[in-house]
Enzyme design. Structure first.
Site, PDB file in Angstrom:
ATOM      1  N   CYS A   1       1.204  -1.028   0.352  1.00 47.32           N
ATOM      2  CA  CYS A   1      -0.136   0.018  -0.128  1.00 47.32           C
ATOM      3  C   CYS A   1       0.890   1.106   0.041  1.00 47.32           C
ATOM      4  O   CYS A   1       1.172   1.727  -0.951  1.00 47.32           O
ATOM      5  CB  CYS A   1      -0.768   0.454   1.269  1.00 47.32           C
ATOM      6  SG  CYS A   1      -2.444   1.308   1.227  1.00 47.32           S
TER       7      CYS A   1
ATOM      8  N   HIS B   1      -3.463  -5.845   2.526  1.00 49.46           N
ATOM      9  CA  HIS B   1      -2.555  -5.871   3.842  1.00 49.46           C
ATOM     10  C   HIS B   1      -3.858  -7.205   4.526  1.00 49.46           C
ATOM     11  O   HIS B   1      -3.884  -7.675   3.490  1.00 49.46           O
ATOM     12  CB  HIS B   1      -3.688  -4.822   4.146  1.00 49.46           C
ATOM     13  CG  HIS B   1      -2.939  -3.597   4.621  1.00 49.46           C
ATOM     14  ND1 HIS B   1      -1.874  -3.049   5.135  1.00 49.46           N
ATOM     15  CD2 HIS B   1      -3.448  -2.695   3.855  1.00 49.46           C
ATOM     16  CE1 HIS B   1      -1.759  -1.746   4.283  1.00 49.46           C
ATOM     17  NE2 HIS B   1      -2.961  -1.015   3.603  1.00 49.46           N
TER      18      HIS B   1
END
Ligand code: GLN
Length: 256
Positions: free
Chosen positions: A95, A207
């Site tokens: 990310c 994630h």
């Protein structure tokens, strides 16, 4: 054999639980009697430290922390990290970390921040009012030779299950996508791509944390890191992953 995990800015880039990736690599090595050293790479660290990592992990962060990191990660540190990744040191970047490995990141507020330019891609946040990309994500790894190597390891098409939570949108230029989205937003919710893959570096919006949900990726990172370090073929002992497999099967049933 032993392994050193370089962990990018744990104090600033641990907002989204990605330290689970570090723990997963550490435990899967220890279960196989491979000693592990965790090397935090912080603002106070010398650039030379970046060269000691056998595998590099970078997690997500909020825009503000990410900006501090991006300003710190210039000059000698940027060069060291680039040399490592261009030279085939494996890594997993989630990310906020891939956003800083691209050419630039435009945060929700404030000016464009220069990235390392290691990945040929750009990331832009459409602004504080824009919808965030949040939810479970499932994607199939398409990047070669990663896909073939994973398929040889597991005998299966590599499907990744993760959880995404980002405002920024990433647009790939010449860098290969990591995979194709089956469920979720991926890089930008428009082109169907998820993440990026360069040399042996995995960049993703997933994630989860990513590695405990997809242990085959953890083992690929460990094997690749050891083979690079010791310049010999490595065969990792299999681990008992029944619970992880059951969790994956349940998630896939729900999401696909
Ligand atoms: N700043 C980023 C965004 O919102 C990163 C978020 C994250 O790392 N999860 O796009």
């Amino acid at each position: 054999m032993e392994l050193t995990i370089g962990w990018l800015y744990p104090k600033l880039m641990s907002t989204y639980g990605d330290r689970g990736n570090v723990i997963c690599i550490q435990r899967r090595c220890q279960w196989r009697d491979i000693p592990v050293k965790i090397l935090p790479l912080e603002q106070t660290s010398d650039a030379a430290l970046f060269l000691q990592a056998d595998v590099i992990v970078g997690g997500g962060a909020q825009d503000r922390q990410q900006e501090i990191v991006m300003r710190d990660l210039q000059g000698a540190k940027a060069e060291a990290l680039k040399n490592q990744l261009d030279g085939g040191i494996p890594g997993v970047f989630t990310c906020g970390s891939p956003q800083l490995l691209g050419h630039y990141y435009e945060p929700a507020l404030g000016k464009r921040i220069q990235g390392l330019g290691l990945l040929d891609m750009v990331s832009k946040h459409p602004g504080p009012e824009a919808k965030r990309c949040i939810g479970n994500v499932v994607f199939e790894i398409t990047a070669e030779p990663l896909r073939q190597e994973l398929q040889a390891m597991t005998g299966e098409i590599p499907i990744v299950i993760g959880f995404e939570n980002h405002g920024g949108r990433t647009y790939l230029q010449s860098v290969s996508p990591l995979g194709k989205v089956k469920t979720g937003y991926g890089n930008n919710g428009e082109d169907g791509f998820e993440g990026a893959f360069h040399q042996k570096a995995i960049a993703t919006y997933s994630h989860g944390p990513l590695l405990p949900k997809n242990p085959f990726l953890a083992d690929w990172l460990i094997r690749t890191a050891l083979e690079k370090k010791y310049q010999e073929q490595v065969q990792l002992a299999p681990l008992e992953d029944r619970l992880a497999q059951q969790a994956r099967a349940a998630m896939l049933k729900r999401l696909e």
